[in-house]
Design an enzyme around this catalytic site. Structure first.
Site: not given
Length: 211
Positions: A73, A92, A94, A119, A159
């Site tokens: 990726e 990134h 999961h 926040y 994802h």
């Protein structure tokens, strides 16, 4: 920041993320910008067990300069940097609650989560849902590139989240804030809630613009 220090920081933050269950197995990837390129966690690696010397070092065309082969990726990260020059890092994950939200049918694809806390608004802001593409698909990278022109944080359908920050710590803080808000959203989904008002959100965004 010197490269050796940044390599250590990537591995330290990655291990913290992994040890606290914010990603699992060999999922997730982290990148950080250098003066003449960028670092990325290697393909198939666990964020809990990274070697600073084996991080992938890439140029601004996405070519591997040194280290292990990069995450599949990598072009997702590259698109973020190309569209948002102020970013210093991209994370990134999961992460469970964020992924759970990404598979719900009744979310607003233009802004997935409500402004439950100050926040969240300051660190994440508006969160679009990027349509599903298979991991590593160049179409996913192009979709992320298109959203990145307007957003430093996004949620990939089925994802997980992709979040950029001006520094590695800022990106990590933002993606953790997103995950915490996703958890809150799921806990409160069938309750009457009182999100921040539109005026409060606007005031926070003026004071804390996106990177």
């Amino acid at each position: 920041m010197i490269e050796s220090r940044l390599r250590e920081d990537v591995c330290r933050i990655a291990k913290s993320i992994f040890d606290r269950g914010l990603t699992h197995g060999s999922t997730g990837n982290i990148s950080a910008k250098l003066d003449d390129g960028w670092l990325l966690t290697p393909t198939g690696s666990s964020l809990g067990d990274l070697d600073p010397g084996r991080l992938s070092r890439l140029d601004w065309n996405g070519n591997l300069v040194s280290g292990d082969p990069p995450s599949k990726e990598s072009f997702l990260h590259l698109g973020m940097y190309q569209q948002r020059p102020k970013l210093g890092a991209v994370v990134h994950l999961h992460s469970t609650h964020s992924v759970a939200v990404s598979v719900l049918q009744d979310v607003d694809p233009a802004d997935v989560l409500p402004p439950l806390t100050a926040y969240y608004v300051m660190r994440v802001g508006t969160l679009p849902l990027v349509p599903y593409y298979a991991p590593g698909d160049r179409s996913l990278a192009e979709a992320v590139r298109q959203y990145a022109g307007r957003h430093h944080a996004m949620l990939l359908a089925n994802h997980g989240p992709v979040v950029g920050g001006t520094s590695l710590s800022a990106a990590a803080d933002a993606v953790e804030e997103l995950e915490a808000t996703a958890k809150l959203y799921l806990l409160l989904r069938h309750e009457k809630v009182r999100p921040l008002s539109a005026d409060a959100v606007m005031a926070l965004r003026r004071k804390h613009p996106s990177p």
